[in-house]
Design a protein around this motif. Sequence first.
Motif, PDB file in Angstrom:
ATOM      1  N   ALA A   1     -17.077   1.498  -3.360  1.00  0.00           N
ATOM      2  CA  ALA A   1     -15.705   0.931  -3.690  1.00  0.00           C
ATOM      3  C   ALA A   1     -15.387  -0.260  -2.726  1.00  0.00           C
ATOM      4  O   ALA A   1     -15.506   0.032  -1.480  1.00  0.00           O
ATOM      5  CB  ALA A   1     -14.930   2.100  -3.267  1.00  0.00           C
ATOM      6  N   VAL A   2     -14.972  -1.434  -3.111  1.00  0.00           N
ATOM      7  CA  VAL A   2     -14.746  -2.673  -2.491  1.00  0.00           C
ATOM      8  C   VAL A   2     -13.309  -2.972  -2.594  1.00  0.00           C
ATOM      9  O   VAL A   2     -12.974  -3.137  -3.780  1.00  0.00           O
ATOM     10  CB  VAL A   2     -15.692  -3.544  -2.913  1.00  0.00           C
ATOM     11  N   ASP A   3     -12.788  -3.554  -1.592  1.00  0.00           N
ATOM     12  CA  ASP A   3     -11.446  -4.216  -1.631  1.00  0.00           C
ATOM     13  C   ASP A   3     -11.577  -5.119  -0.192  1.00  0.00           C
ATOM     14  O   ASP A   3     -12.103  -4.828   0.736  1.00  0.00           O
ATOM     15  CB  ASP A   3     -10.339  -3.239  -1.647  1.00  0.00           C
ATOM     16  N   ASN A   4     -10.771  -6.171  -0.602  1.00  0.00           N
ATOM     17  CA  ASN A   4     -10.705  -7.260   0.768  1.00  0.00           C
ATOM     18  C   ASN A   4      -9.446  -7.026   1.540  1.00  0.00           C
ATOM     19  O   ASN A   4      -9.050  -7.828   2.322  1.00  0.00           O
ATOM     20  CB  ASN A   4     -10.630  -8.614   0.222  1.00  0.00           C
TER      21      ASN A   4
ATOM     22  N   VAL B   1       0.992  -1.227  -0.034  1.00  0.00           N
ATOM     23  CA  VAL B   1       0.041   0.080  -0.079  1.00  0.00           C
ATOM     24  C   VAL B   1       0.957   1.324   0.066  1.00  0.00           C
ATOM     25  O   VAL B   1       0.665   2.231  -0.540  1.00  0.00           O
ATOM     26  CB  VAL B   1      -0.921   0.052   1.145  1.00  0.00           C
ATOM     27  N   ARG B   2       1.887   1.335   0.786  1.00  0.00           N
ATOM     28  CA  ARG B   2       2.709   2.465   0.755  1.00  0.00           C
ATOM     29  C   ARG B   2       3.394   2.602  -0.411  1.00  0.00           C
ATOM     30  O   ARG B   2       3.746   4.135  -0.649  1.00  0.00           O
ATOM     31  CB  ARG B   2       3.756   2.036   1.824  1.00  0.00           C
TER      32      ARG B   2
ATOM     33  N   VAL C   1      -8.092  -0.513   2.146  1.00  0.00           N
ATOM     34  CA  VAL C   1      -9.359   0.163   2.259  1.00  0.00           C
ATOM     35  C   VAL C   1      -8.930   1.539   3.268  1.00  0.00           C
ATOM     36  O   VAL C   1      -9.718   2.614   2.957  1.00  0.00           O
ATOM     37  CB  VAL C   1     -10.437  -0.608   3.136  1.00  0.00           C
ATOM     38  N   GLU C   2      -8.388   1.326   4.290  1.00  0.00           N
ATOM     39  CA  GLU C   2      -7.930   2.404   5.370  1.00  0.00           C
ATOM     40  C   GLU C   2      -7.377   3.447   4.456  1.00  0.00           C
ATOM     41  O   GLU C   2      -7.855   4.813   4.758  1.00  0.00           O
ATOM     42  CB  GLU C   2      -7.084   1.922   6.455  1.00  0.00           C
ATOM     43  N   ARG C   3      -6.405   3.317   3.669  1.00  0.00           N
ATOM     44  CA  ARG C   3      -5.754   4.397   2.990  1.00  0.00           C
ATOM     45  C   ARG C   3      -6.488   5.082   1.730  1.00  0.00           C
ATOM     46  O   ARG C   3      -6.689   6.216   1.539  1.00  0.00           O
ATOM     47  CB  ARG C   3      -4.381   3.828   2.234  1.00  0.00           C
ATOM     48  N   CYS C   4      -7.407   4.063   1.240  1.00  0.00           N
ATOM     49  CA  CYS C   4      -8.387   4.354   0.060  1.00  0.00           C
ATOM     50  C   CYS C   4      -9.292   5.640   0.810  1.00  0.00           C
ATOM     51  O   CYS C   4      -9.546   6.728   0.209  1.00  0.00           O
ATOM     52  CB  CYS C   4      -9.242   3.438  -0.336  1.00  0.00           C
ATOM     53  N   ARG C   5      -9.892   5.404   2.171  1.00  0.00           N
ATOM     54  CA  ARG C   5     -10.551   6.170   2.638  1.00  0.00           C
ATOM     55  C   ARG C   5     -10.174   7.525   2.815  1.00  0.00           C
ATOM     56  O   ARG C   5     -10.479   8.675   2.859  1.00  0.00           O
ATOM     57  CB  ARG C   5     -11.285   5.589   3.863  1.00  0.00           C
TER      58      ARG C   5
ATOM     59  N   ASP D   1     -16.725  -0.203  -7.727  1.00  0.00           N
ATOM     60  CA  ASP D   1     -15.317  -0.077  -8.346  1.00  0.00           C
ATOM     61  C   ASP D   1     -14.867  -1.425  -7.266  1.00  0.00           C
ATOM     62  O   ASP D   1     -14.530  -1.405  -6.208  1.00  0.00           O
ATOM     63  CB  ASP D   1     -14.635   1.105  -7.785  1.00  0.00           C
ATOM     64  N   LEU D   2     -14.611  -2.515  -8.187  1.00  0.00           N
ATOM     65  CA  LEU D   2     -14.396  -3.699  -7.353  1.00  0.00           C
ATOM     66  C   LEU D   2     -13.052  -3.971  -7.489  1.00  0.00           C
ATOM     67  O   LEU D   2     -12.237  -4.217  -8.435  1.00  0.00           O
ATOM     68  CB  LEU D   2     -15.067  -4.865  -8.261  1.00  0.00           C
ATOM     69  N   GLY D   3     -12.299  -4.216  -6.282  1.00  0.00           N
ATOM     70  CA  GLY D   3     -10.982  -4.274  -6.022  1.00  0.00           C
ATOM     71  C   GLY D   3     -10.307  -3.079  -6.304  1.00  0.00           C
ATOM     72  O   GLY D   3      -9.466  -2.694  -7.107  1.00  0.00           O
ATOM     73  N   CYS D   4     -10.930  -2.067  -5.547  1.00  0.00           N
ATOM     74  CA  CYS D   4     -10.463  -0.364  -5.804  1.00  0.00           C
ATOM     75  C   CYS D   4      -9.197  -0.099  -5.520  1.00  0.00           C
ATOM     76  O   CYS D   4      -8.605   0.912  -5.772  1.00  0.00           O
ATOM     77  CB  CYS D   4     -11.612   0.308  -4.867  1.00  0.00           C
ATOM     78  N   SER D   5      -8.418  -0.937  -4.482  1.00  0.00           N
ATOM     79  CA  SER D   5      -7.071  -0.610  -4.096  1.00  0.00           C
ATOM     80  C   SER D   5      -7.246   0.702  -3.521  1.00  0.00           C
ATOM     81  O   SER D   5      -7.901   0.936  -2.473  1.00  0.00           O
ATOM     82  CB  SER D   5      -6.025  -0.764  -5.035  1.00  0.00           C
ATOM     83  N   LEU D   6      -6.450   1.580  -3.736  1.00  0.00           N
ATOM     84  CA  LEU D   6      -6.263   3.018  -3.316  1.00  0.00           C
ATOM     85  C   LEU D   6      -7.430   4.078  -3.690  1.00  0.00           C
ATOM     86  O   LEU D   6      -7.349   5.182  -3.555  1.00  0.00           O
ATOM     87  CB  LEU D   6      -5.098   3.596  -3.389  1.00  0.00           C
TER      88      LEU D   6
END
Length: 259
Positions: free
Chosen positions: A100-103, A38-39, A108-112, A75-80
């Motif tokens: 926006a969906v990611d597992n 993610v970083r 998810v935290e960074r996307c928000r 947006d499926l597998g939205c990543s960031l």
Amino acid sequence: MPPSFRATPDTTVSHESDRLFAKPLAQPQDFVFNEDVVRVFPDMIKRSVPGYPTIVENIGVLAAQFAQPNTHLYDLGCSLGAVTQALRRHVRADNCQVIAVDNSAAMVERCREYLHGQDSMFQELLPVEVVEADILKLQFQPTSLVALNFTLQFIPREQRPALLANIRQALVPGGALILSEKLRFEDEQEQDLLTDLHIAFKRANGYSELEIAQKRSAIENVMKPDSLETHRQRLLDAGFTKVLPWFQCLNFASLIALP
């Protein structure tokens, strides 16, 4: 007229360089979308996927042609959230919401955080909900646009048909699925050539031979690309009536599938 946007606001997105595979590893572990990835993800994806910024921005442009009032956009597998941000920049249909969906909890935290930054910079954007979930278990609401941007290739092949069938059932008339994927080629010479050209692309973007080799070892058991013909037939089998390639750069492509 919608306001003018830059593709990705510089104030919200990490600029840390991808050096995850720069040092020799005794045994590269299978690739996972964890906090380390993610970083560096914005740098990683831009330097690894030919045409990625063009694909992302134009998903927003295409979505504006298919989005309909009173529907959801997925947006499926939205990543960031790059695609989600593009959807919000371009779609102006009334009473739409982006899901926006990611597992990956880290994604998810960074996307928000990034979407909050977009909210603070611009007004009148579509509302968005970011969900940590398995897209295979989603209960889809009526939708006019679904984006699977380099996501399907990480799902086991035997589970791909059911996901596409669920998406097709949720799409309203006039909607669309936009599917972006790395391709493999049935012709061995084509496969070898495009693989070599992709390696040259990564080399030109500053990756060393060690980084390229170790990343390939880490991801080969996780990401399983299909051919364009396989994608087309699978989409038709799921109930889509037309499958239109709209972009290809080397061995990466994006398709529009119509219900």
